[in-house]
Design an enzyme around this catalytic site. Structure first.
Site, PDB file in Angstrom:
ATOM      1  N   SER A   1      35.192  37.075  85.873  1.00 14.75           N
ATOM      2  CA  SER A   1      36.583  36.638  86.037  1.00 14.75           C
ATOM      3  C   SER A   1      37.458  37.607  86.817  1.00 14.75           C
ATOM      4  O   SER A   1      38.578  37.258  87.176  1.00 14.75           O
ATOM      5  CB  SER A   1      37.219  36.414  84.677  1.00 14.75           C
ATOM      6  OG  SER A   1      36.717  35.222  84.125  1.00 14.75           O
TER       7      SER A   1
ATOM      8  N   LYS B   1      38.861  36.323  89.900  1.00 12.35           N
ATOM      9  CA  LYS B   1      39.920  35.297  89.930  1.00 12.35           C
ATOM     10  C   LYS B   1      41.195  35.727  90.663  1.00 12.35           C
ATOM     11  O   LYS B   1      41.695  34.986  91.508  1.00 12.35           O
ATOM     12  CB  LYS B   1      40.247  34.834  88.504  1.00 12.35           C
ATOM     13  CG  LYS B   1      39.099  34.042  87.848  1.00 12.35           C
ATOM     14  CD  LYS B   1      39.389  33.796  86.370  1.00 12.35           C
ATOM     15  CE  LYS B   1      38.259  33.010  85.691  1.00 12.35           C
ATOM     16  NZ  LYS B   1      38.497  32.892  84.246  1.00 12.35           N
TER      17      LYS B   1
ATOM     18  N   TYR C   1      32.209  28.272  92.391  1.00 13.04           N
ATOM     19  CA  TYR C   1      32.936  29.172  91.482  1.00 13.04           C
ATOM     20  C   TYR C   1      31.969  30.115  90.754  1.00 13.04           C
ATOM     21  O   TYR C   1      32.226  31.309  90.597  1.00 13.04           O
ATOM     22  CB  TYR C   1      33.746  28.325  90.490  1.00 13.04           C
ATOM     23  CG  TYR C   1      34.191  29.078  89.261  1.00 13.04           C
ATOM     24  CD1 TYR C   1      35.262  29.962  89.306  1.00 13.04           C
ATOM     25  CD2 TYR C   1      33.507  28.914  88.045  1.00 13.04           C
ATOM     26  CE1 TYR C   1      35.648  30.668  88.177  1.00 13.04           C
ATOM     27  CE2 TYR C   1      33.892  29.616  86.912  1.00 13.04           C
ATOM     28  CZ  TYR C   1      34.959  30.484  86.982  1.00 13.04           C
ATOM     29  OH  TYR C   1      35.325  31.190  85.872  1.00 13.04           O
TER      30      TYR C   1
ATOM     31  N   TYR D   1      44.405  36.752  79.213  1.00 13.58           N
ATOM     32  CA  TYR D   1      44.285  35.517  78.426  1.00 13.58           C
ATOM     33  C   TYR D   1      45.195  35.548  77.201  1.00 13.58           C
ATOM     34  O   TYR D   1      46.355  35.909  77.285  1.00 13.58           O
ATOM     35  CB  TYR D   1      42.835  35.286  78.008  1.00 13.58           C
ATOM     36  CG  TYR D   1      41.865  35.411  79.128  1.00 13.58           C
ATOM     37  CD1 TYR D   1      41.976  34.577  80.238  1.00 13.58           C
ATOM     38  CD2 TYR D   1      40.857  36.356  79.118  1.00 13.58           C
ATOM     39  CE1 TYR D   1      41.080  34.678  81.289  1.00 13.58           C
ATOM     40  CE2 TYR D   1      39.954  36.459  80.167  1.00 13.58           C
ATOM     41  CZ  TYR D   1      40.080  35.622  81.246  1.00 13.58           C
ATOM     42  OH  TYR D   1      39.203  35.721  82.266  1.00 13.58           O
TER      43      TYR D   1
ATOM     44  N   VAL E   1      33.673  38.867  81.879  1.00 14.29           N
ATOM     45  CA  VAL E   1      32.752  38.843  80.733  1.00 14.29           C
ATOM     46  C   VAL E   1      31.489  39.684  80.920  1.00 14.29           C
ATOM     47  O   VAL E   1      30.712  39.832  79.985  1.00 14.29           O
ATOM     48  CB  VAL E   1      32.329  37.412  80.307  1.00 14.29           C
ATOM     49  CG1 VAL E   1      33.461  36.692  79.615  1.00 14.29           C
ATOM     50  CG2 VAL E   1      31.789  36.618  81.474  1.00 14.29           C
TER      51      VAL E   1
HETATM   52  N1  GLN Z   1      31.857  32.952  84.960  1.00 11.06           N
HETATM   53  C1  GLN Z   1      32.533  33.087  83.718  1.00 11.06           C
HETATM   54  C2  GLN Z   1      32.929  31.717  83.168  1.00 11.06           C
HETATM   55  O1  GLN Z   1      33.395  30.902  83.902  1.00 11.06           O
HETATM   56  C3  GLN Z   1      33.715  33.979  83.856  1.00 11.06           C
HETATM   57  C4  GLN Z   1      34.483  34.158  82.566  1.00 11.06           C
HETATM   58  C5  GLN Z   1      35.110  35.496  82.409  1.00 11.06           C
HETATM   59  O2  GLN Z   1      34.704  36.482  83.007  1.00 11.06           O
HETATM   60  N2  GLN Z   1      36.086  35.583  81.520  1.00 11.06           N
HETATM   61  O3  GLN Z   1      32.780  31.426  82.007  1.00 11.06           O
END
Ligand code: GLN
Length: 419
Positions: free
Chosen positions: A64, A67, A191, A243, A261
């Protein structure tokens, strides 16, 4: 003498080393295999100095943390309006993979949750790109932020794609609301590839430093995105980057940030530095446990909280004197330090209160080290009004702190490099 910073970083890593709570992400099988003991931290300053400690050169997937950067690319490639029409900027207070959209518009609440990030991915690059071309644009863009060519971890990518039911559900929902206009599966594939880009903590710190440095990578000097985009991205990181832990983070740490993550965590401190940590065990929000604790420590040890009020700027007016010379009386305002709106206001007030009666007025900025645009315009306006009041106005500016020193509209300013 050895530098102080690496010693500090090593000490900080030592302090959190024993923390063993949390688990590596389990919902992506490949990530569950990560070595949970990995631990690294990197500081990258906006002038290109990089300090690393621990596992700072070990590769892991960006997840993420991609993003905010893909959001930056979308804003840059498409402009603000088309992106804002499809993705909001309101903190959701929900988990990153929550299946929720704004009830009236169907827009994802922000680009940091998956729904927003999947949409943002679809908006990177020019309109009409094929999915593979779009992924290429994203990988190139992330590489430009890092200042090095990055590549995708195919194992992690395949592993996530096999288990991407939730993201596919989100994408189908976005498609049904017309937020996505193409094949939802292809967008999720893109993605997921974006999330599977391999980085090190060093790369992440450079990416964050590029944001902290107004979009210019401090080592390659490439302007990756413009300043307006950076401001938007940092704002969204500050409000939505963590988040459902965003409020806690804003008060405890106070650095615009983003977690992933795979265990990465970045923070970008405008004008100062980019920070990255890596430690795979995650808390219930999906944020790295030891990463969060390192950031708490960095913030308090070094006063990095963005809401930390800086000590009142030392008087921007260093002196205000009158000098007699062969050419008559001269009023000299010597200015100093960094001047922004409040400093410029102070100068305007000083000039007004002195109501100079001398024929010559000097504004000496030789000791000024920075001046922003509004302050520059205010000083020029002071010069213009002084001219209209009948003064000869002189600017002492040996280092051209005030570019294009034209007060306009009846104002006249003589620029000299010393008095
Ligand atoms: N690729 C992961 C997902 O879409 C990314 C989530 C994250 O890093 N919080 O679930």
């Amino acid at each position: 003498m050895r530098s102080i910073v690496p010693d500090y970083l090593n000490e900080a890593l030592g302090d959190v080393e024993a923390v063993a709570s949390g688990e590596p992400a389990g919902y992506i099988p490949e990530l569950a295999l990560a070595d949970p003991e990995r631990l690294g931290a990197v500081f990258a300053t906006v002038d290109g100095e990089v300090y690393g400690a621990g596992d700072s050169d070990v590769e892991f997937t960006i997840q993420s943390i991609s993003k905010p950067f893909t959001y930056a690319l979308a804003l840059s490639d498409r402009g603000f309006d088309p992106v804002l029409a499809r993705v909001g900027v309101e903190p959701s207070g929900e988990a990153f993979n929550e299946i929720s959209l704004e009830s009236d518009t169907g827009r994802p609440r922000n680009p940091m949750i998956n729904a927003g990030a999947i949409t943002t991915h679809s908006l990177a690059g020019a309109e009409g790109l094929r999915p593979a071309e779009r992924v290429e644009r994203v990988v190139q863009g992330l590489s430009a932020f890092a200042g090095r060519q990055l590549k995708v971890d195919e194992m992690v990518c395949a592993s996530e794609m096999e288990n991407a039911h939730r993201n596919l559900a989100i994408a189908h929902m976005l498609r049904s609301h017309g937020i996505l206009t193409e094949d939802p599966r292809a967008v999720v594939e893109g993605y997921v590839r974006q999330c599977s880009v391999l980085v090190t903590a060093r790369d992440l710190a450079m990416m964050a430093a590029t944001l902290a440095n107004r979009g210019v990578n401090p080592l390659s000097n490439e302007q990756v995105v413009d300043q307006a985009v950076v401001r938007q991205v940092l704002s969204v990181m500050a409000t939505c980057g963590m988040y459902d832990a965003a409020g806690d983070w804003a008060t405890q740490v106070g650095i615009p940030a983003k977690s992933g993550v795979a265990g990465g965590l970045i923070g970008a401190l405008p004008g100062q530095l980019g920070i990255a940590t890596f430690s795979p065990r995650l808390d219930a929000h999906g944020n790295s446990v030891r990463g969060v604790s390192l950031f708490e420590r960095f913030s308090s040890d070094m006063g990095l909280h963005v809401m930390e009020v800086p000590p009142a700027a030392r008087a921007v007016v260093r002196s205000n004197r009158v000098r007699a010379g062969a050419e008559g009386m001269t009023r000299i305002f010597r200015l100093q330090g960094g001047i922004r709106f409040a400093g410029a206001e102070r100068i305007v007030r000083e000039v007004l209160e002195s109501a100079p009666s001398e024929p010559r007025v000097v504004l000496d900025v030789s000791l000024v080290h920075s001046i922003d645009d509004v302050a520059r315009r205010m000083l020029l306006e002071v010069a213009r009004r002084l001219t209209l009041d009948g003064h000869e106005v002189v600017l002492v500016d040996p280092e051209a702190m005030i570019p294009a020193p034209d007060p306009g509209d009846g104002g006249r300013l003589t620029v000299v490099s010393e008095l």
